[in-house]
Design a protein around this motif. Sequence first.
Motif, short mmCIF file in Angstrom:
data_model
loop_
_atom_site.label_atom_id
_atom_site.label_comp_id
_atom_site.label_asym_id
_atom_site.label_seq_id
_atom_site.Cartn_x
_atom_site.Cartn_y
_atom_site.Cartn_z
N LEU A 55 23.49 83.22 60.89
CA LEU A 55 22.17 83.83 61.00
C LEU A 55 22.05 84.64 62.27
O LEU A 55 21.38 85.69 62.30
CB LEU A 55 21.09 82.75 60.94
CG LEU A 55 20.83 82.14 59.56
CD1 LEU A 55 19.96 80.90 59.68
CD2 LEU A 55 20.19 83.15 58.63
N ALA A 56 22.69 84.19 63.36
CA ALA A 56 22.63 84.94 64.62
C ALA A 56 23.26 86.31 64.48
O ALA A 56 22.87 87.26 65.17
CB ALA A 56 23.35 84.15 65.72
N GLY A 61 23.05 89.39 54.09
CA GLY A 61 22.73 88.17 53.39
C GLY A 61 23.86 87.17 53.55
O GLY A 61 24.93 87.49 54.07
N ILE A 62 23.60 85.95 53.09
CA ILE A 62 24.60 84.88 53.15
C ILE A 62 24.70 84.25 51.76
O ILE A 62 23.70 83.82 51.20
CB ILE A 62 24.22 83.80 54.18
CG1 ILE A 62 24.08 84.42 55.58
CG2 ILE A 62 25.28 82.70 54.21
CD1 ILE A 62 23.59 83.42 56.63
N VAL A 63 25.91 84.25 51.23
CA VAL A 63 26.18 83.58 49.95
C VAL A 63 26.76 82.21 50.28
O VAL A 63 27.83 82.12 50.88
CB VAL A 63 27.15 84.40 49.09
CG1 VAL A 63 27.52 83.63 47.83
CG2 VAL A 63 26.54 85.75 48.73
N VAL A 64 26.07 81.16 49.90
CA VAL A 64 26.49 79.79 50.20
C VAL A 64 27.12 79.19 48.94
O VAL A 64 26.43 78.97 47.94
CB VAL A 64 25.30 78.94 50.67
CG1 VAL A 64 25.75 77.52 50.98
CG2 VAL A 64 24.65 79.57 51.90
N ALA A 83 17.64 76.72 55.91
CA ALA A 83 18.35 77.98 56.18
C ALA A 83 17.69 79.13 55.43
O ALA A 83 17.52 80.23 55.97
CB ALA A 83 19.81 77.85 55.78
N CYS A 84 17.30 78.89 54.17
CA CYS A 84 16.61 79.94 53.39
C CYS A 84 15.30 80.33 54.07
O CYS A 84 14.95 81.52 54.14
CB CYS A 84 16.34 79.45 51.98
SG CYS A 84 17.82 79.29 50.95
N SER A 85 14.58 79.36 54.56
CA SER A 85 13.31 79.63 55.24
C SER A 85 13.53 80.42 56.52
O SER A 85 12.80 81.38 56.82
CB SER A 85 12.60 78.31 55.54
OG SER A 85 11.41 78.53 56.27
N MET A 90 13.22 86.13 59.30
CA MET A 90 13.82 87.09 60.22
C MET A 90 13.36 88.50 59.88
O MET A 90 12.85 88.78 58.80
CB MET A 90 15.35 86.98 60.16
CG MET A 90 15.88 85.62 60.60
SD MET A 90 17.68 85.44 60.45
CE MET A 90 18.24 86.51 61.78
N GLU A 91 13.51 89.41 60.85
CA GLU A 91 13.09 90.80 60.65
C GLU A 91 14.25 91.73 60.98
O GLU A 91 14.64 91.86 62.14
CB GLU A 91 11.89 91.12 61.55
CG GLU A 91 11.35 92.54 61.39
CD GLU A 91 10.98 92.88 59.96
OE1 GLU A 91 11.34 93.99 59.52
OE2 GLU A 91 10.35 92.05 59.29
#
Length: 275
Positions: A55-56, A61-64, A83-85, A90-91
């Motif tokens: 996330l940093a 996007g992130i595919v888990v 993590a979804c929240s 984020m902006e």
Amino acid sequence: MGAGSPHLIGWSGDAVADSVLAVIDADTTVIEFSVWGGWDRSLAGQARIVLDKCLAEHPTGIVVDLHELSDPHAASAPLWLTACSQGAAMEPPVTIALCARANAPLARRMTRLGARDWLVLYAGVSQARAAVAGRRVLHNRMHLALPPDPAAAISARSLVSDACREWDLEHLHQRARLVVSELVVNAAEHAGTDVEVIVSPRGSGAAAALHLAVYDGDPILPRLRDPVTGPLGPSLEDRGLGLRIVGAAASAWGALPARSGKLVWAIVRGRPETG
């Protein structure tokens, strides 16, 4: 972590490292995060660390991928929902797509927890990857392909100067030029492959920042090293010092494996004025 702390994805001598992997796609800036094995306290801690570092990087996007995760009691559900929240807040927002079997206890529990309206579960990684990659395109980005030559840092600094003028981020100009220079020189010297630099703005107003990404063809992630001390003090030829400069000048930095090498990134933000 405080400003300048490295956010590196990778471990040495840690058995759990074999159960968590994050790889970024250089073209779409989508991270594929995979976790497998039995869910326990140790794996939970490592998964949280790697997710925070992903996330940093503020990817598209992130595919888990949870297909190989053994979690019969769905104890990991709060981590994925958190993590979804975080990504949604984020902006710009970071989309997180979870891949799990529809009849698995984990999928059923996340649905019961009220995620039905804002969380989409995908059956396959390729489907999730295509969906996430198409949701957000960074229109404001500058790209430069460079040869494996330390002198290429001159062109990288010019690119950053142009970006700061274009996006009214001139207060970040000096530190951003310093950071991109060190990243490009490190890539040219250690990877010996062609280098790609991508610069993009993040946030707005007082939170505006410059995101710097340098790709090369060497899969070995960089590591901070202690300076080599000689008769006259620390050696100026030790390239580990370059990463320390990056750590001091950037708000955050880190590295991710990529399909054909690696990405080293840094975020340069404005610093609060001190009285």
